[in-house]
Design a protein around this motif. Structure first.
Motif, PDB file in Angstrom:
ATOM      1  N   ASP A  70       0.808  -1.216   0.000  1.00  0.00           N
ATOM      2  CA  ASP A  70       0.000   0.000   0.000  1.00  0.00           C
ATOM      3  C   ASP A  70       0.841   1.267   0.000  1.00  0.00           C
ATOM      4  N   GLU A  71       2.169   1.129  -0.015  1.00  0.00           N
ATOM      5  CA  GLU A  71       3.035   2.301  -0.010  1.00  0.00           C
ATOM      6  C   GLU A  71       3.325   2.763  -1.438  1.00  0.00           C
ATOM      7  N   ALA A  72       3.355   4.067  -1.610  1.00  0.00           N
ATOM      8  CA  ALA A  72       3.569   4.634  -2.941  1.00  0.00           C
ATOM      9  C   ALA A  72       5.003   4.392  -3.409  1.00  0.00           C
ATOM     10  N   ILE A  73       5.159   4.269  -4.703  1.00  0.00           N
ATOM     11  CA  ILE A  73       6.493   4.171  -5.298  1.00  0.00           C
ATOM     12  C   ILE A  73       7.145   5.548  -5.232  1.00  0.00           C
ATOM     13  N   ILE A  74       8.395   5.573  -4.777  1.00  0.00           N
ATOM     14  CA  ILE A  74       9.124   6.838  -4.633  1.00  0.00           C
ATOM     15  C   ILE A  74      10.245   6.891  -5.664  1.00  0.00           C
ATOM     16  N   SER A  75      10.345   8.004  -6.349  1.00  0.00           N
ATOM     17  CA  SER A  75      11.421   8.200  -7.321  1.00  0.00           C
ATOM     18  C   SER A  75      11.756   9.682  -7.402  1.00  0.00           C
ATOM     19  N   SER A  76      12.954   9.966  -7.901  1.00  0.00           N
ATOM     20  CA  SER A  76      13.352  11.361  -8.069  1.00  0.00           C
ATOM     21  C   SER A  76      12.476  12.053  -9.100  1.00  0.00           C
ATOM     22  N   THR A  77      11.998  11.295 -10.078  1.00  0.00           N
ATOM     23  CA  THR A  77      11.097  11.873 -11.094  1.00  0.00           C
ATOM     24  C   THR A  77       9.810  12.354 -10.443  1.00  0.00           C
ATOM     25  N   LYS A  78       9.265  11.561  -9.530  1.00  0.00           N
ATOM     26  CA  LYS A  78       8.044  11.979  -8.838  1.00  0.00           C
ATOM     27  C   LYS A  78       8.297  13.210  -7.975  1.00  0.00           C
ATOM     28  N   VAL A  79       9.480  13.296  -7.386  1.00  0.00           N
ATOM     29  CA  VAL A  79       9.825  14.484  -6.601  1.00  0.00           C
ATOM     30  C   VAL A  79       9.787  15.722  -7.484  1.00  0.00           C
ATOM     31  N   ARG A  80      10.395  15.635  -8.634  1.00  0.00           N
ATOM     32  CA  ARG A  80      10.468  16.802  -9.528  1.00  0.00           C
ATOM     33  C   ARG A  80       9.098  17.156 -10.082  1.00  0.00           C
ATOM     34  N   ASP A  81       8.289  16.131 -10.322  1.00  0.00           N
ATOM     35  CA  ASP A  81       6.922  16.397 -10.781  1.00  0.00           C
ATOM     36  C   ASP A  81       6.132  17.137  -9.706  1.00  0.00           C
ATOM     37  N   ALA A  82       6.288  16.712  -8.454  1.00  0.00           N
ATOM     38  CA  ALA A  82       5.558  17.348  -7.353  1.00  0.00           C
ATOM     39  C   ALA A  82       5.988  18.802  -7.179  1.00  0.00           C
ATOM     40  N   VAL A  83       7.287  19.064  -7.315  1.00  0.00           N
ATOM     41  CA  VAL A  83       7.779  20.440  -7.190  1.00  0.00           C
ATOM     42  C   VAL A  83       7.265  21.288  -8.341  1.00  0.00           C
ATOM     43  N   ARG A  84       7.315  20.749  -9.553  1.00  0.00           N
ATOM     44  CA  ARG A  84       6.851  21.499 -10.728  1.00  0.00           C
ATOM     45  C   ARG A  84       5.380  21.870 -10.582  1.00  0.00           C
ATOM     46  N   ASP A  85       4.585  20.937 -10.010  1.00  0.00           N
ATOM     47  CA  ASP A  85       3.155  21.171  -9.824  1.00  0.00           C
ATOM     48  C   ASP A  85       2.839  21.901  -8.524  1.00  0.00           C
ATOM     49  N   GLU A  86       3.897  22.203  -7.731  1.00  0.00           N
ATOM     50  CA  GLU A  86       3.729  22.843  -6.419  1.00  0.00           C
ATOM     51  C   GLU A  86       2.769  22.047  -5.540  1.00  0.00           C
ATOM     52  N   ASP A  87       2.877  20.731  -5.630  1.00  0.00           N
ATOM     53  CA  ASP A  87       2.070  19.837  -4.800  1.00  0.00           C
ATOM     54  C   ASP A  87       2.908  19.478  -3.579  1.00  0.00           C
ATOM     55  N   TRP A  88       2.888  20.356  -2.583  1.00  0.00           N
ATOM     56  CA  TRP A  88       3.753  20.195  -1.423  1.00  0.00           C
ATOM     57  C   TRP A  88       3.324  19.030  -0.545  1.00  0.00           C
ATOM     58  N   GLU A  89       2.051  18.699  -0.558  1.00  0.00           N
ATOM     59  CA  GLU A  89       1.593  17.538   0.203  1.00  0.00           C
ATOM     60  C   GLU A  89       2.178  16.255  -0.393  1.00  0.00           C
ATOM     61  N   ALA A  90       2.144  16.153  -1.712  1.00  0.00           N
ATOM     62  CA  ALA A  90       2.728  14.983  -2.371  1.00  0.00           C
ATOM     63  C   ALA A  90       4.229  14.918  -2.125  1.00  0.00           C
ATOM     64  N   LEU A  91       4.879  16.077  -2.164  1.00  0.00           N
ATOM     65  CA  LEU A  91       6.322  16.112  -1.935  1.00  0.00           C
ATOM     66  C   LEU A  91       6.657  15.588  -0.539  1.00  0.00           C
ATOM     67  N   GLY A  92       5.813  15.917   0.446  1.00  0.00           N
ATOM     68  CA  GLY A  92       6.042  15.466   1.813  1.00  0.00           C
ATOM     69  C   GLY A  92       5.941  13.963   1.974  1.00  0.00           C
ATOM     70  N   GLY A  93       5.321  13.284   1.020  1.00  0.00           N
ATOM     71  CA  GLY A  93       5.260  11.830   1.053  1.00  0.00           C
ATOM     72  C   GLY A  93       6.411  11.174   0.319  1.00  0.00           C
ATOM     73  N   LEU A  94       7.306  11.993  -0.245  1.00  0.00           N
ATOM     74  CA  LEU A  94       8.419  11.476  -1.037  1.00  0.00           C
ATOM     75  C   LEU A  94       9.779  11.752  -0.410  1.00  0.00           C
ATOM     76  N   VAL A  95       9.899  12.874   0.289  1.00  0.00           N
ATOM     77  CA  VAL A  95      11.152  13.239   0.950  1.00  0.00           C
ATOM     78  C   VAL A  95      10.833  13.703   2.367  1.00  0.00           C
TER      79      VAL A  95
END
Length: 356
Positions: free
Chosen positions: A312-337
């Protein structure tokens, strides 16, 4: 949130210049200890200098990554290894017998020191990845915050375990002696491992002098066992013949597996298959596939596979981090780093351009 030393990016930039001007292939830039990470003061924290171990650690848990950025997946790999009973040992015993035993062992591994020391290793001459989008001083700064998070969780886990078991803090330790942050120009595992093994630093000397000649060779290197915390994708790359010239895999990896272990976190997703498929690959290596590409089946005995993310845990990758930053989705970013890395990314405007 953790507080970082002032001018930390400048400090790392200067350290990089000094390293690049030297002939060294490996250097520890700083060492964070549990005491330095937990120190609280109104004043800004001081930059943690490199501090060689007084006795070589039994295990050096090496996390070798581009740290672009360090993620929660990296964090879990380190904490999982620190929790593993194989990498724990008893802490200092305040007895005459223990002190006499230590006094009789001026060289080699200590039976009463912390079992493990974590090494965060950044290759600044990576074989596959160019230094973008985050510059090396920025990555090193994030690694510093990441190291503080490791020590904080290791301390919390240690306290919880000791409270549950009713153990005296001085009688056992499941924590981490220190987290070292280092750089290397070596692009491949076998060369990195040799640089670490013969480094003055891990043999109890301070090797920060830019042009000092090491007094250590493979003949008198410390007996610390290096444990490389890797993902399944890295395991595939290590045995990829394209990284070796004809008949050179054994020459490269025989010495590596003589003093190193691969602790492989299974990466279960559509690209790499499920845990069953990944364990099957390991057995295929043992069954002759490794010999077919120029390796030895005996190396498989130096590989341990451990469970990765839960279903049930999300897949974490640097690509997802950059996508979250680009979209300013800070909640999603907090689940990645980690939150400290989130703060650093936002404060310094990293990855905002969405570069790969």
């Amino acid at each position: 949130m953790a507080r970082l030393p002032p001018n930390i990016v400048l400090r790392f930039a200067q350290a990089l210049k000094s390293f690049e001007a030297s002939e060294s292939t490996f250097r520890v830039l700083c060492s964070l200890s549990p005491s330095s990470a937990s120190a609280s003061s109104a004043a800004a924290p001081e930059f943690a200098p490199p501090e060689p171990p007084q006795q070589p650690a039994k295990y050096i848990l090496v996390l070798d990554s581009s740290f672009n950025p360090p993620t929660l997946a990296h964090h879990r790999m380190v904490i999982s290894a620190l929790k593993d009973p194989r990498y724990r040992t008893k802490g200092p015993h305040n007895t005459d017998e223990a002190r006499d035993k230590e006094a009789a062992k001026p060289q080699g591994m200590s039976e009463t020191s912390a079992a493990s020391r974590v090494l965060l290793l950044l290759a600044i001459n990576n074989a596959d990845k160019a230094p973008k989008p985050a510059a090396f001083p920025q990555r090193l700064s994030m690694m510093y915050a990441f190291a503080q998070g490791i020590l904080a969780e290791a301390a919390a886990e240690e306290n919880q375990t000791q409270n549950q078991e009713g153990l005296d803090r001085t009688s056992t330790s499941i924590g981490c002696e220190a987290v070292d942050i280092a750089i290397t120009t070596e692009p491949y595992f076998h060369a990195k491992a040799q640089s670490i093994a013969i480094s003055d630093f891990y043999n109890g000397l301070n090797d920060t002098a830019a042009d000092s000649d090491s007094a250590v060779s493979m003949d008198n290197a410390a007996e610390s066992e290096q444990v490389y915390l890797t993902g399944y994708d890295t395991l595939i790359r290590i045995f990829d013949p394209k990284y070796y010239t004809a008949k050179s895999m054994r020459a490269s990896l025989d010495p590596f597996f003589a003093y190193a272990i691969l602790r492989v976190t299974m990466r279960t997703d559509d690209s790499w298959g499920d845990a069953v498929a990944q364990m099957k690959y390991l057995e295929e290596l043992r069954g002759g596939k490794l010999e077919d590409v120029g390796g030895r089946k005996e190396w498989v005995d130096r590989i341990e596979m451990v469970q990765g993310r839960k279903g049930d845990e999300a897949i974490i990758s640097s690509t997802k981090v950059r996508d979250a930053v680009r979209d300013e989705d800070w909640e999603a970013l907090g689940g990645l780093v980690g939150q400290d890395v989130v703060g650093w990314i936002r404060e310094n405007g990293l990855y905002a351009g969405g570069e790969a």
